[in-house]
Design a protein around this motif. Sequence first.
Motif, PDB file in Angstrom:
ATOM      1  N   VAL A 104       0.880  -1.171   0.000  1.00 43.72           N
ATOM      2  CA  VAL A 104       0.000   0.000   0.000  1.00 43.72           C
ATOM      3  C   VAL A 104       0.921   1.225   0.000  1.00 43.72           C
ATOM      4  CG1 VAL A 104      -1.733   1.299   1.296  1.00 43.72           C
ATOM      5  CG2 VAL A 104      -1.833  -1.212   1.251  1.00 43.72           C
ATOM      6  N   LEU A 152       1.286   5.008   0.204  1.00 41.95           N
ATOM      7  CA  LEU A 152       0.511   6.179   0.639  1.00 41.95           C
ATOM      8  C   LEU A 152       1.080   7.439  -0.006  1.00 41.95           C
ATOM      9  CD1 LEU A 152       0.166   5.421   4.475  1.00 41.95           C
ATOM     10  CD2 LEU A 152      -1.505   4.944   2.668  1.00 41.95           C
ATOM     11  N   VAL A 154      -1.439  -1.192  -4.133  1.00 39.53           N
ATOM     12  CA  VAL A 154      -2.547  -0.241  -4.019  1.00 39.53           C
ATOM     13  C   VAL A 154      -1.927   1.132  -3.802  1.00 39.53           C
ATOM     14  CG1 VAL A 154      -4.503   0.488  -2.588  1.00 39.53           C
ATOM     15  CG2 VAL A 154      -4.090  -1.960  -2.999  1.00 39.53           C
ATOM     16  N   VAL A 209      -2.564   5.064  -2.775  1.00 37.97           N
ATOM     17  CA  VAL A 209      -3.553   5.939  -2.141  1.00 37.97           C
ATOM     18  C   VAL A 209      -3.171   7.388  -2.452  1.00 37.97           C
ATOM     19  CG1 VAL A 209      -4.733   6.528   0.009  1.00 37.97           C
ATOM     20  CG2 VAL A 209      -3.768   4.230  -0.296  1.00 37.97           C
ATOM     21  N   ILE A 246      -6.765   4.609  -5.051  1.00 39.50           N
ATOM     22  CA  ILE A 246      -7.940   5.020  -4.267  1.00 39.50           C
ATOM     23  C   ILE A 246      -7.691   6.353  -3.591  1.00 39.50           C
ATOM     24  CG2 ILE A 246      -8.625   2.607  -3.840  1.00 39.50           C
ATOM     25  CD1 ILE A 246      -7.653   3.040  -0.905  1.00 39.50           C
ATOM     26  N   GLY A 283      -7.426   8.801  -0.468  1.00 35.65           N
ATOM     27  CA  GLY A 283      -7.091   8.716   0.947  1.00 35.65           C
ATOM     28  C   GLY A 283      -7.933   9.671   1.753  1.00 35.65           C
ATOM     29  N   SER A 340      -5.965   7.452   5.422  1.00 35.58           N
ATOM     30  CA  SER A 340      -5.539   6.833   4.166  1.00 35.58           C
ATOM     31  C   SER A 340      -5.309   5.340   4.349  1.00 35.58           C
ATOM     32  CB  SER A 340      -4.263   7.504   3.648  1.00 35.58           C
ATOM     33  OG  SER A 340      -4.552   8.837   3.289  1.00 35.58           O
ATOM     34  N   THR A 341      -4.636   4.977   5.441  1.00 37.46           N
ATOM     35  CA  THR A 341      -4.446   3.550   5.727  1.00 37.46           C
ATOM     36  C   THR A 341      -5.802   2.866   5.893  1.00 37.46           C
ATOM     37  OG1 THR A 341      -2.325   3.927   6.805  1.00 37.46           O
ATOM     38  CG2 THR A 341      -3.425   1.878   7.313  1.00 37.46           C
ATOM     39  N   ALA A 383      -7.476   2.190   2.655  1.00 36.71           N
ATOM     40  CA  ALA A 383      -6.873   1.058   1.954  1.00 36.71           C
ATOM     41  C   ALA A 383      -7.333  -0.266   2.574  1.00 36.71           C
ATOM     42  CB  ALA A 383      -5.346   1.165   1.991  1.00 36.71           C
ATOM     43  N   MET A 410     -10.883  -1.048   1.559  1.00 33.48           N
ATOM     44  CA  MET A 410     -10.921  -1.498   0.162  1.00 33.48           C
ATOM     45  C   MET A 410     -10.491  -2.958   0.057  1.00 33.48           C
ATOM     46  SD  MET A 410      -9.197  -2.220  -2.749  1.00 33.48           S
ATOM     47  CE  MET A 410      -7.554  -1.685  -2.293  1.00 33.48           C
ATOM     48  N   LEU A 411      -9.393  -3.286   0.780  1.00 31.77           N
ATOM     49  CA  LEU A 411      -8.878  -4.662   0.726  1.00 31.77           C
ATOM     50  C   LEU A 411      -9.885  -5.654   1.311  1.00 31.77           C
ATOM     51  CD1 LEU A 411      -5.142  -3.996   1.691  1.00 31.77           C
ATOM     52  CD2 LEU A 411      -6.017  -4.732  -0.549  1.00 31.77           C
ATOM     53  N   ILE A 417       2.763  -1.368   4.262  1.00 33.00           N
ATOM     54  CA  ILE A 417       2.297   0.013   4.107  1.00 33.00           C
ATOM     55  C   ILE A 417       3.517   0.935   4.023  1.00 33.00           C
ATOM     56  CG2 ILE A 417       0.853   1.828   5.105  1.00 33.00           C
ATOM     57  CD1 ILE A 417      -0.677  -0.403   6.578  1.00 33.00           C
TER      58      ILE A 417
END
Lengths: 278, 278
Positions: B20, B22, B64, B66, B91, B93, B100-101, B104, B107-108, B121
């Motif tokens: 992920v 960021l 992914v 963000v 995506i 954030g 933002s985390t 994510a 979404m996951l 991350i």
Amino acid sequence: MTEREQNTPVQSAPAPVVAVVLAAGFGTRFDPDNPKQLVSVGGKPIVCWSIEAFERCERVTDIVVVVNEKVRATVEELIEEAGYGKVRVVIDGGAERVDSTAAALDMLAQAGIPDNAKILIHDAVRPFVAPSAIDGSIDALDQFNAATVAFASTDTILLTEDLGDRKVVKAVPERPNTFRAQTPQSFRFATIRHAYELASADPDFHPTDDTRVVVDYLPDEPVAIVAGAETNLKITTMADIPVAERIAADLTHHMTKEEAKARMHALLSGAAAQMARR
Amino acid sequence: MTEREQNTPVQSAPAPVVAVVLAAGFGTRFDPDNPKQLVSVGGKPIVCWSIEAFERCERVTDIVVVVNEKVRATVEELIEEAGYGKVRVVIDGGAERVDSTAAALDMLAQAGIPDNAKILIHDAVRPFVAPSAIDGSIDALDQFNAATVAFASTDTILLTEDLGDRKVVKAVPERPNTFRAQTPQSFRFATIRHAYELASADPDFHPTDDTRVVVDYLPDEPVAIVAGAETNLKITTMADIPVAERIAADLTHHMTKEEAKARMHALLSGAAAQMARR
């Protein structure tokens, strides 16, 4: 001198302000045949940058330089050449950083320095200490008996512990309360002397930092934070040299008229002092 | 899935490894019209350095990214141009890093990712994360449910508290147990999801760090330290750019044949992917 007297220094007799520049490290992570304090950045040996920072500060009255036998001759020569007028003595340090500080404190005691003297202990391998950090340290000692220059950590700090052969996170302190210690670390003479006396009686005593000596042995004595800077970096490995060169270039480039004047003055008095010695 | 199952993943179905990245920060300390994740170093936007680090690691299965609305169009264009084949989705954030985390993770979860997936991350503004840090993170999750890349502090760390209008030293932890947190910070999916669920119920919750979420809300879950590097720096201000340029030059210069080959492969598959899309 009682604590009361120490906290209210007599205005007519200002306390001496002594810079102790620690240049005794052998720097095991550096080329042993080219000690890091003697490496030149911006055309000037690192130890000279450090001494000059205090030489140029008008409020600093005396400088003590602590060396090891390997660098003594060179450092003495550099001081002579530059004519640093405030350097009173070049003494031998010890095996550990703490031994070097202790040697300097013993020498100052023998020299009869007053208890309220302000002692600024600085790592020679932090060549770019700002005038504001030195002034801030001297000022802090009007309110506190101990202070350290430190720089707020931009990274989150993790406190760890061992779990088997692995380090794991033990705690994550709040970032606004985490600082990276720099130098100078500053103390009223009586305070640092007392802390070292207590510490020397402890066989498990191996601090890498003077602030820790006060925090560990005089826990009721608050140690004030004085604003440092990213540029006040410690030169530890050759990898730090390119960064140091960049800072040196910036400092030389951005030198204000004020600083240029002060430097010229220092150079001229140095030349005059050298001439007087001949 | 029970905790027991999570700790003994079935060998025949390897857990997905999801990076992920960021890239949603607005970077208030940076030029607001030129977000730091889009600044080029070594001729490449910072966000591309970060995505590529994971794109090139064979063990990473999915990425992914963000973003925020301000950089979305540019980041999507950069991903398209470079043809990063593992980027599944870009995506939006939130206002804070933690939002933002959380976005994510949501979404996951919706995508039905398994509980034992390894989630790495990473801050997009740490462009020079080493392959060894990514591999070390993936490996650490075989033994632990949480890990973070961190770099041993070379400076003594001071923990402070407020005394009037001044910061004073509260404690000086032993230096070998002080680390500067970096990223990636890595977790088994079930672990980070659980920690965030607990944290979201706490109105005082404002962490700046994913590791802290686990340390604070799942205190019995050890977080392993994975060796980072000085070069894995976080680009925070324009002052970091010259250092970043130097690291970028070093990395480009010292690129091994292996890396050059991997990069060429990535570029070629990118080109192929782009052609396929036409």
